[in-house]
Design an enzyme around this catalytic site. Structure first.
Site, PDB file in Angstrom:
ATOM      1  CG  ASP A  28       1.545  -2.962   0.096  1.00 14.73           C
ATOM      2  OD1 ASP A  28       2.503  -2.318   0.552  1.00 14.73           O
ATOM      3  OD2 ASP A  28       0.503  -2.409  -0.317  1.00 14.73           O
ATOM      4  CG  ASP A  29       3.514  -2.514   5.824  1.00 12.67           C
ATOM      5  OD1 ASP A  29       4.355  -3.264   6.354  1.00 12.67           O
ATOM      6  OD2 ASP A  29       3.150  -1.435   6.337  1.00 12.67           O
ATOM      7  CE  LYS A 105       4.806   2.145  -1.632  1.00 12.63           C
ATOM      8  NZ  LYS A 105       3.347   2.145  -1.530  1.00 12.63           N
ATOM      9  CG  ASP A 107       5.302   3.688   2.632  1.00  9.40           C
ATOM     10  OD1 ASP A 107       5.263   4.931   2.479  1.00  9.40           O
ATOM     11  OD2 ASP A 107       4.267   2.977   2.658  1.00  9.40           O
ATOM     12  CB  SER A 139       6.884   6.556  -0.391  1.00  9.61           C
ATOM     13  OG  SER A 139       6.331   5.346  -0.834  1.00  9.61           O
ATOM     14  CG  ASP A 168      -1.490   5.444   0.136  1.00 14.87           C
ATOM     15  OD1 ASP A 168      -0.436   5.763  -0.448  1.00 14.87           O
ATOM     16  OD2 ASP A 168      -1.516   4.860   1.228  1.00 14.87           O
TER      17      ASP A 168
END
Length: 378
Positions: A28-29, A105, A107, A139, A168
């Site tokens: 993830d981020d 992914k 965002d 997203s 989320d």
């Protein structure tokens, strides 16, 4: 740090997850350094990923798994790390491909609607141009309210493999319910948009974390499966409880979730008793039914028949309870039956026809607002 991902890869490979189809391990981020390098490339944080993303991808691939990574179409990621502005789309796609990434992914923090409308399709083209197969999670619709006319699901299905439509998820039952409510309220728009290669994503499974009871965990798994949701776990596989593992590794559940027709299910009944029924049509004229209780008091005995749920007349089904494994043979469309549903719990059935009407058909409910059910022949 990279150690976490090495250890999770080992758990996926060795504890039965990979063999059930859990094959992506996703970063993830906040993985990157705070600045790009002299050539403008994204670089991983040197302290937390000292061996780099390529080495991590190689480790993951050696275990028969795939690596996912996070980016953001904007000046910064949501966590404040370097984003992918429009002039960096091609470069970042190439970087991810060179590292051996298998899923992205993307965002949408710190970008405008206009930048998103240009950038999300541009990243799809850039990923394809690398020649490496990379699953593309967008997203985009979540930043545009998730609904037409702002969101064009026809375009989205051509651009992205999966997309976040809504908020989320948080580690709470209230959050699960809020997502379910939004998806059910808007199912006429969302349900037709899903199919093989292009999926609605209601966000992660929170099973095995802290917010859900076992009953609620079984409910999220069943409801996400009937919605044809991507199954992305968010739990620590090194310390996962036996009960959470059993839910996430239910073979029949995963088979239903991964059904090759790829039709998203719908809520077909909403009772005053706070019982809801969801139906997902499956291949070979099979179906999945989820009987879901929103009650908070006590187990509820719910009585209905397949005829009331608009199954074809004169059909006979074998039914398997997805969680208990119990089998009911010879259930006719007209037979009344009862299920006992615990508070905030589900009973989930897999139904397989043993005898069909003269014309083998299967009902897919494409219900327009204010209209009755229209059976569709498959």
């Amino acid at each position: 740090s990279e150690t976490l991902f090495f250890e999770m890869a080992d758990r996926l490979a060795e504890d039965g997850w990979r063999d059930l189809g859990y094959e992506y391990i996703n970063i993830d981020d906040c993985w990157s350094a705070k600045q790009r390098d002299a050539a403008g490339r994204l670089v991983p944080d040197p302290e937390r990923f000292p061996r780099g993303i390529k080495a991590l991808a190689d480790y993951v691939h050696a275990r028969g798994l795939k690596l996912g990574i996070y980016g953001d179409l904007g000046t910064l990621t949501c966590g404040g790390y370097p984003g992918t502005t429009l002039d960096r789309v091609e470069q970042d796609a190439q970087t991810f491909a060179e590292w051996g990434v298998d899923m992205l992914k993307l965002d949408g923090c710190y970008s405008s609607g206009e930048e998103q409308a240009e950038g999300y399709p541009e990243m799809a083209r850039a990923l394809n141009a690398t020649g490496r197969p990379i699953v593309y999670s967008c997203s985009w619709p979540a930043y545009q309210g998730g609904l037409p006319p702002k969101v064009n699901y026809t375009v989205l299905a051509e651009v992205c493999n999966l997309w976040r439509n809504y908020d989320d998820i948080q580690d709470s039952w209230d959050s699960v319910l809020s997502i379910l409510d939004w998806f059910s309220a808007n199912q006429d728009v969302l349900q037709p948009a899903a199919g093989p290669g292009h999926w609605n994503d209601p966000d992660m499974l929170i099973i095995g974390n802290f917010g859900l009871s076992d009953e609620q965990s079984r409910s999220q798994m069943a409801l996400w499966t009937v919605m044809a949701a991507p199954l992305l776990m968010s739990t620590d596989l090194r310390t996962i409880s036996a009960s959470a593992k059993e839910i996430l590794q239910n073979r029949l559940m995963i088979q239903i979730n991964q059904d090759p027709l790829g039709i998203q299910g719908r809520r077909i009944v909403k009772e005053k008793s706070h019982i809801e029924v969801f139906l997902r049509p499956l291949s070979q004229a099979a179906s999945a039914l989820v009987f879901f209780s929103r009650r908070t008091d006590m187990p509820f005995v719910y009585t209905t028949s397949l005829a009331r749920l608009h199954f074809p007349e004169d059909a006979v089904y074998e039914v398997q309870d997805v969680y208990s494994g119990k089998i009911i043979s010879g259930l006719k469309t007209g037979d009344n039956f009862s299920v006992v549903i615990d508070p905030s719990g589900v009973v989930m059935w897999y139904l397989y026809p043993t005898a069909l009407p003269v014309q083998p058909w299967h009902v897919v409910r494409q219900q327009a607002p204010g209209e009755g059910f229209h059976p569709v022949l498959l």
